[in-house]
Write an enzyme that holds these catalytic residues in place. Structure first.
Site, PDB file in Angstrom:
ATOM      1  N   THR A 316      -6.013   0.926 -20.745  1.00  0.00           N
ATOM      2  CA  THR A 316      -4.835   1.186 -21.765  1.00  0.00           C
ATOM      3  C   THR A 316      -3.663   0.820 -20.993  1.00  0.00           C
ATOM      4  O   THR A 316      -3.492   0.563 -19.746  1.00  0.00           O
ATOM      5  CB  THR A 316      -5.039   2.695 -22.276  1.00  0.00           C
ATOM      6  OG1 THR A 316      -4.384   3.549 -21.205  1.00  0.00           O
ATOM      7  CG2 THR A 316      -6.424   2.910 -22.669  1.00  0.00           C
ATOM      8  N   CYS A 317      -2.559   0.981 -22.011  1.00  0.00           N
ATOM      9  CA  CYS A 317      -1.209   0.612 -21.500  1.00  0.00           C
ATOM     10  C   CYS A 317      -0.316   2.094 -21.241  1.00  0.00           C
ATOM     11  O   CYS A 317       0.873   2.072 -20.811  1.00  0.00           O
ATOM     12  CB  CYS A 317      -0.534  -0.105 -22.802  1.00  0.00           C
ATOM     13  SG  CYS A 317      -0.205   0.807 -24.238  1.00  0.00           S
ATOM     14  N   ASP A 318      -1.227   3.056 -21.189  1.00  0.00           N
ATOM     15  CA  ASP A 318      -0.543   4.455 -21.101  1.00  0.00           C
ATOM     16  C   ASP A 318      -0.649   4.650 -19.273  1.00  0.00           C
ATOM     17  O   ASP A 318      -1.738   4.609 -18.736  1.00  0.00           O
ATOM     18  CB  ASP A 318      -1.298   5.272 -21.686  1.00  0.00           C
ATOM     19  CG  ASP A 318      -0.539   6.897 -21.457  1.00  0.00           C
ATOM     20  OD1 ASP A 318      -0.339   7.512 -20.499  1.00  0.00           O
ATOM     21  OD2 ASP A 318      -0.515   7.321 -22.732  1.00  0.00           O
ATOM     22  N   SER A 319       0.475   4.992 -18.841  1.00  0.00           N
ATOM     23  CA  SER A 319       0.592   5.155 -17.323  1.00  0.00           C
ATOM     24  C   SER A 319      -0.344   6.538 -16.986  1.00  0.00           C
ATOM     25  O   SER A 319      -0.809   6.492 -15.644  1.00  0.00           O
ATOM     26  CB  SER A 319       2.057   5.503 -16.938  1.00  0.00           C
ATOM     27  OG  SER A 319       2.535   4.251 -17.126  1.00  0.00           O
ATOM     28  N   ASN A 356      -6.036   2.791 -27.836  1.00  0.00           N
ATOM     29  CA  ASN A 356      -5.847   1.480 -27.598  1.00  0.00           C
ATOM     30  C   ASN A 356      -6.871   0.193 -28.322  1.00  0.00           C
ATOM     31  O   ASN A 356      -6.816  -0.572 -27.728  1.00  0.00           O
ATOM     32  CB  ASN A 356      -5.460   1.132 -26.403  1.00  0.00           C
ATOM     33  CG  ASN A 356      -3.885   1.385 -26.065  1.00  0.00           C
ATOM     34  OD1 ASN A 356      -3.634   0.995 -24.730  1.00  0.00           O
ATOM     35  ND2 ASN A 356      -3.101   2.002 -26.858  1.00  0.00           N
TER      36      ASN A 356
END
EC number: 4.1.1.17
Length: 366
Positions: A316-319, A356
């Site tokens: 995903t694009c979540d850190s 996502n």
């Protein structure tokens, strides 16, 4: 380590659950806790094959929702054999459970006791005693429970409202690493039992709850140590009762292995990163819940002798979607390589989402 590659070409990661290891873990628990009746914490892993394996091995079940009750009914578990240990339920949950035959409910407030009296009259109730769980890796306590005085008050009120004051339960905290964590709650249980006896109430059951640990990437105390601590506390109770426990993680965690794929490798100022098609939001949420203290054993199928440290992160694009740091893997790790994440059978697939848009893992019983 010899690894057999995945033959399934579908992109979603797979959680493989080994039935033989589930049964072996149940046998180990029973040997460590002689005379204690295990009720598997269904929320831990709800795959039908896992539930059926435990049912066929003679294990009982604890539930937190009607939906879990219905899933267990689908494999032949009688509702009347269940413990409903969620201490706060929506009214309709209690009503539906009672209509199906559940008659044992945990409570920790006067309000909940009233809902049980309204929706499940005549039921057996057991009060939730507060604990602190300071030595658990995944803290889970603080939301529920009352003190000894509160337990006594609730169970006397249960009697007055036509319910059966059945027992006392507690929970020492998930993935507890200290067997002595059982001792103080059992001292409080003994005190409550004595006060209730003087008031004319004799209980039938004490429930040790869950929190018993599984082995991840670091050793944990053997279950036998927890069993000895429990036996010492049980021996000091003022009179004999049935003793239950609600193991979850220790029965299924080590039976599960995630098989996922590397989708990209990158060198950045912060180090080498391996991105995988499995992440925190697709089964590894306990990494966040434990503040990074839960370390899964991780290997790669390439098995190259030369190693390199990688940070492992999901798709995903979540850190926050990073589930391990500084893991030694093959130095030539590349796109398409397989990673195996061990001790993944507990609190993984049940947390998985489609965040996502990525597919959650498939669960396969081996």
């Amino acid at each position: 380590m010899t690894v057999t590659p995945i033959t399934d070409s579908r992109p979603a990661p797979v959680l493989e659950m080994r039935a033989d290891r589930i049964v072996a873990a149940l046998d180990t628990f029973r040997a460590a806790f002689p005379g204690v009746r295990p009720f598997y914490a269904t929320k831990c892993n709800t795959h039908p094959g896992v539930l059926r394996t435990l049912h066929e091995a003679g294990c009982d079940f604890e539930i937190a929702s009607v939906q879990e009750m219905e899933a267990l009914g689908g494999i032949g578990v009688r509702a009347g054999d269940l413990l409903f240990s969620n201490p706060v339920r929506a009214r309709e949950q209690t009503a539906r459970a009672a209509a199906a035959g559940v008659d044992r409910f945990s409570v920790d407030s006067t309000e909940e006791l009233g809902r049980v009296a309204d929706e499940a009259p005549g039921s057996r109730v057991y009060a939730r005693l507060a604990t602190f769980g300071d030595d658990s890796v995944v803290p889970s306590e603080g939301k529920f429970g009352v003190d000894v005085t509160g337990v006594v008050r609730l169970l006397l009120e249960a009697r007055d409202r036509g319910l059966v004051p059945y027992g006392i339960t507690f929970h020492m905290g998930s993935q507890s690493l200290d067997p002595a964590a059982l001792l103080h709650p059992l001292q409080d249980v003994a005190a409550a039992m004595e006060r209730l006896r003087r008031a004319g109430v004799r209980l039938e059951m004490v429930d040790l709850g869950g929190g018993f640990p599984a082995a991840y990437d670091e050793p944990v105390p053997p279950l036998a140590d927890f069993g000895r601590a429990a036996a010492a506390g049980i021996a000091r109770l003022p009179y004999p009762v049935e003793v239950f426990a609600e193991p979850g993680r220790c029965l299924v965690a080590e039976a599960g292995t995630f098989r996922c794929r590397v989708i990209g490798v990158a060198e950045r100022p912060s180090g080498w990163w391996a991105h995988t098609n499995l992440g925190v939001f697709h089964g590894l949420m306990e990494v966040l819940e434990s503040g990074g203290e839960l370390h899964y054993p991780i290997h790669d199928a390439r098995g190259t002798r030369l190693r390199r440290c990688y940070h492992l992160t999901g798709p995903t694009c979540d850190s926050q979607d990073t589930f391990a740091r500084d893991v030694l893997l093959s130095a030539d790790l590349r796109e398409g390589d397989e990673l195996l994440i061990g001790s993944a059978g507990a609190y993984t697939s049940v947390y998985a989402s489609r965040f996502n848009g990525f597919a959650p893992p498939r669960v396969v019983l081996v």
